[in-house]
Design an enzyme around this catalytic site. Structure first.
Site, PDB file in Angstrom:
ATOM      1  CG  ASP A  28      32.267  18.861  35.984  1.00  0.00           C
ATOM      2  OD1 ASP A  28      31.439  19.186  34.704  1.00  0.00           O
ATOM      3  OD2 ASP A  28      31.993  19.507  36.995  1.00  0.00           O
ATOM      4  CG  ASN A  76      23.688  16.725  34.187  1.00  0.00           C
ATOM      5  OD1 ASN A  76      24.453  15.826  34.203  1.00  0.00           O
ATOM      6  ND2 ASN A  76      24.170  17.773  34.522  1.00  0.00           N
TER       7      ASN A  76
HETATM    8  C1  IPE Z   1      28.499  16.225  37.463  1.00  0.00           C
HETATM    9  O1  IPE Z   1      28.619  17.498  36.871  1.00  0.00           O
HETATM   10  C2  IPE Z   1      27.186  15.365  36.380  1.00  0.00           C
HETATM   11  C3  IPE Z   1      27.745  14.667  35.857  1.00  0.00           C
HETATM   12  C4  IPE Z   1      29.009  14.657  34.892  1.00  0.00           C
HETATM   13  C5  IPE Z   1      27.583  13.876  34.335  1.00  0.00           C
HETATM   14  P1  IPE Z   1      27.677  19.199  36.777  1.00  0.00           P
HETATM   15  O2  IPE Z   1      28.866  19.823  35.889  1.00  0.00           O
HETATM   16  O3  IPE Z   1      26.340  18.555  36.192  1.00  0.00           O
HETATM   17  O4  IPE Z   1      27.966  18.736  38.636  1.00  0.00           O
HETATM   18  P2  IPE Z   1      27.517  21.093  38.527  1.00  0.00           P
HETATM   19  O5  IPE Z   1      26.581  21.498  38.358  1.00  0.00           O
HETATM   20  O6  IPE Z   1      29.010  21.315  38.379  1.00  0.00           O
HETATM   21  O7  IPE Z   1      27.364  20.862  40.407  1.00  0.00           O
HETATM   22  C1  IPE Z   2      30.410  17.032  32.048  1.00  0.00           C
HETATM   23  O1  IPE Z   2      30.693  18.487  31.618  1.00  0.00           O
HETATM   24  C2  IPE Z   2      28.921  16.939  30.947  1.00  0.00           C
HETATM   25  C3  IPE Z   2      28.430  16.584  31.599  1.00  0.00           C
HETATM   26  C4  IPE Z   2      27.131  17.143  32.802  1.00  0.00           C
HETATM   27  C5  IPE Z   2      26.882  15.457  31.279  1.00  0.00           C
HETATM   28  P1  IPE Z   2      30.288  19.302  31.709  1.00  0.00           P
HETATM   29  O2  IPE Z   2      28.889  19.775  30.851  1.00  0.00           O
HETATM   30  O3  IPE Z   2      29.740  19.677  33.064  1.00  0.00           O
HETATM   31  O4  IPE Z   2      31.344  20.747  31.442  1.00  0.00           O
HETATM   32  P2  IPE Z   2      31.464  22.097  32.696  1.00  0.00           P
HETATM   33  O5  IPE Z   2      31.329  21.709  33.410  1.00  0.00           O
HETATM   34  O6  IPE Z   2      30.556  23.028  32.106  1.00  0.00           O
HETATM   35  O7  IPE Z   2      33.243  22.425  32.235  1.00  0.00           O
HETATM   36 MG    MG Z   3      30.611  20.715  34.705  1.00  0.00          MG
END
Ligand code: IPE
Ligand code: IPE
Ligand code: MG
Length: 249
Positions: A28, A76
């Site tokens: 993340d 997602n």
């Molecule tokens: C969790 O991260 C899913 C992945 C890293 C693939 P998200 O960024 O989607 O989770 P939330 O929305 O902060 O809970």
């Molecule tokens: C993780 O990074 C990637 C996926 C969830 C696919 P994020 O896109 O969630 O990054 P933040 O949480 O917005 O920083």
């Molecule tokens: Mg995230």
């Protein structure tokens, strides 16, 4: 990459502590890394794909047998269409470009998640990658893609219920093992260590059943900044934990 596992290097003194057999990572923070660096989210995700290599190398060096990476959750899909397209494009590129290197390194690839939601071209690449690497034994890399733990458990319940309906399974014979065998992760041991980067402290629908006795490590580092060293430090932290499984210390 030519990697030598820590255990293959003769130790000067004593026994090396046991590494976690299975490490799972919630990757993340790509978006926040992009915002902090003043670049597009798309660039953040691309940098995140480079960090995947660091994690795999870290796992191999530390003699970890299973590495599960949360790449895309069932939730997602609710992101803006251009970001979803971007992430799927990256995934396609990864499966095309990296698979030969992974195969050479002895990586066995498995994908878990809801396959029905993935496009046919991605499914084809996944099937090809899984078939090519299926006999490799150095490490199993599990990619959780379009994965949601509640989805997974619901699907398992449906399959079990249909066996009961058909009379091939008696309700009284349903055990924890029966449930495990119907999860996407059947045959994969539960994670010993779960790392989440970016400072968030939640599971976001990842491995809910499987993480009953997993050690959690929430790191402030944003995923694109994750390195082999971050992995090694996480393993050291894991080795300092006392796992009691509810028994008396
Ligand atoms: C969790 O991260 C899913 C992945 C890293 C693939 P998200 O960024 O989607 O989770 P939330 O929305 O902060 O809970
Ligand atoms: C993780 O990074 C990637 C996926 C969830 C696919 P994020 O896109 O969630 O990054 P933040 O949480 O917005 O920083
Ligand atoms: Mg995230």
């Amino acid at each position: 990459m030519v990697l030598q596992a820590v255990a293959d290097i003769p130790a000067e003194t004593g026994q090396a502590p046991t590494p976690p057999k299975h490490v799972a990572i919630i990757m993340d923070g790509n978006g926040r890394w992009a915002a902090r660096s003043g670049v597009s989210r798309s660039r953040g995700h691309r940098k995140g794909a480079d960090a995947v290599k660091e994690a795999i190398e870290g796992a191999i060096i530390n003699n970890v047998q299973y590495l599960t990476l949360y790449a895309f959750s069932s939730e997602n899909w609710n992101r803006p269409e251009d970001e979803v397209t971007d992430l799927m494009g990256l995934l396609k590129m990864y499966l095309k470009k990296e698979i030969r290197t992974l195969n050479k390194e002895g990586v066995c690839l498995k994908v878990i998640g809801c396959r029905d939601t993935l496009s046919p071209d991605i499914l084809k690449l996944i099937d090809k990658a899984e078939a090519l690497t299926k006999s490799n034994t150095r490490i199993t890399l599990v990619i959780a893609l379009s994965y949601g733990s509640r989805d997974e458990i619901t699907l398992a319940v449906k399959e079990i219920a249909s066996k009961v309906g058909l009379g091939t399974l008696k309700p009284n014979d349903i055990s924890e093992k029966t449930i495990e065998e119907h999860l996407f992760t059947s045959k994969i041991p539960d994670p010993d260590l779960l790392i989440r980067t970016s400072g968030e402290q939640r599971l976001s629908n990842f491995l809910l059943w499987q993480s009953a006795y997993t050690e959690f490590l929430f790191l402030p580092v944003l995923w694109p900044d994750f390195t082999q060293q971050t992995f090694t430090d996480a393993v050291l932290e894991f080795q300092s934990r006392d796992r009691r499984y509810g028994a008396r210390p």
